[in-house]
Design an enzyme around this catalytic site. Sequence first.
Site, PDB file in Angstrom:
ATOM      1  N   GLU A 266       0.904  -1.211  -0.012  1.00 30.09           N
ATOM      2  CA  GLU A 266       0.046   0.230  -0.060  1.00 30.09           C
ATOM      3  C   GLU A 266       0.835   1.033  -0.136  1.00 30.09           C
ATOM      4  OE1 GLU A 266      -3.501   2.086   2.867  1.00 30.09           O
ATOM      5  OE2 GLU A 266      -2.084   0.471   3.570  1.00 30.09           O
ATOM      6  N   LYS A 324      -9.647   1.862  -3.047  1.00 24.80           N
ATOM      7  CA  LYS A 324     -10.178   1.477  -1.727  1.00 24.80           C
ATOM      8  C   LYS A 324     -11.418   1.810  -1.119  1.00 24.80           C
ATOM      9  CE  LYS A 324      -8.550   0.896   3.128  1.00 24.80           C
ATOM     10  NZ  LYS A 324      -7.771   1.480   4.150  1.00 24.80           N
ATOM     11  N   CYS A 374      -5.046  -2.624   2.950  1.00 30.34           N
ATOM     12  CA  CYS A 374      -5.055  -2.586   4.537  1.00 30.34           C
ATOM     13  C   CYS A 374      -5.898  -3.305   5.160  1.00 30.34           C
ATOM     14  CB  CYS A 374      -4.957  -0.917   4.763  1.00 30.34           C
ATOM     15  SG  CYS A 374      -4.283  -0.647   6.392  1.00 30.34           S
TER      16      CYS A 374
END
Length: 498
Positions: A266, A324, A374
């Site tokens: 990430e 995301k 994440c």
Amino acid sequence: MLGAAGVLAFAPVGWFAVNWLSLGGLFALLQAETGTARRVRRGALVAAAYGFGLFVAGVSWVYVSLSVFGGMPALLAGLATVLFCAVLALFPALAGALFVRLATPGWFRRALLFASLWTLAEWSRGWAFTGFPWLAAGYSQATPSPLAGYAPLLGVFGVSWSSALLGGLIFEVVRRWLSTEACSIRGWLRWCPALPLLATAVVLGGGALLHEVRWTQATGEPLSVALLQGNVAQDIKWRPERFFDSLRTYHRLAAENPARLTVLPETALPAFLDQVPGEYLDALQQLALRQNGDLLLGIAVADSRQYYNAALSLGAGGQQHYSKRHLVPFGEFVPAGFAWFMAMANIPMSDFTAGSPGQPPLRLAGQNVAVNICYEDAFGEEIIAALPAATLLVNLSNVAWFGDSLAPAQHLQIAQMRSLETGRMMLRATNTGMTAIVDIDGRVLSALPPFTRGALVGEVRGYSGATPYVRWGNWPVMVLAALLIAFTSSRQTMVPRA
């Protein structure tokens, strides 16, 4: 103390049976509050104390992110962490209050009621205020626990239910074994622990047998992968003078470890996509094309006035991207009314826009890859949205925010549960750890040591098919829990409360 001790069941310690004993202790304390005078408020306080101990001991890494790396004054960061844990403790408090209020005679009915209320409380915590399902009891039962076999059937909350039920059953076995009434033959027949012991064996045996079932099938050829771990410390990552060091680090790791699928963490490149030199992206693409493969990297993408925490692919499959969708409150977006709080911290990239919920899997190196970034992999029902089309799960993370704490190991355990639920392998590329390859049965096949720079090279398979959890999500266990609550409290006699 029971709540804090329960953290030992989770990674990195991983003594999964401690969760049964810890929840069994809570069950015993709540049992003591039931009776002719229903002490509902005391039940709530007991369960809140348990939850507070669990969260203070288990998610203390929140303080690290706020103070050490976020720049917030230590006193304020400590207060924020304590308040955060206190809010999380409200969910077990509600379960405790309802247990004391609804419990009826009968050891098995009470054990079922306790397990069902605890499960609904954890599920509620997983979506309320955008959700924080961390330290759900089921995660402590990832492989090698025998209860891991329930994950493909009922998901993490079904595993939580079975673990909480075991806690109640174990308490009943111990209570009967130590009962003074069992001293006589007649008393022993009445208080014989055989029935709760048999129920305990059924729960454990059922999970162990289900763990041997294979719900999905390998598809396609084996795939070579390289998961890169740059180990760039969070406190220097975003410094402008370190920018080209990061670029060189990841280019070198990719060049030295050729694979059909190369995955970077990430925000591996600490800049927006349009700030990265075009020739550098071309060089990464050429590295991917050596194996007729693809490279997936985490990077922030700007689109007009909106900013996305994204993953971008380069290589044979062309440029594809995933944005995301489940953002971290305070870390990636500022909840309404909390701008004053964020002004006291220094958290870069804290105003992202959420990606679309309907993003399809990316076609990479011959596989349909469900990308998650994440802590998105903490939300099982969001992961299965890309299934059964996706054949492989890939997580890009940067948990450097939490330093050398419990968070990286806990996050890997969450990934193990996602593999169990979906019957898919999970690849994790992280900045500082834990970079790992997880098999479909939840075993960690290989992992890089945390806080080291390197590449995890391995061979993986894509999988097709669907587990029951992929088909139905959390609803079966939620409906089951609600029905059991109605059934086990149906014979309640109304009594005055103290």
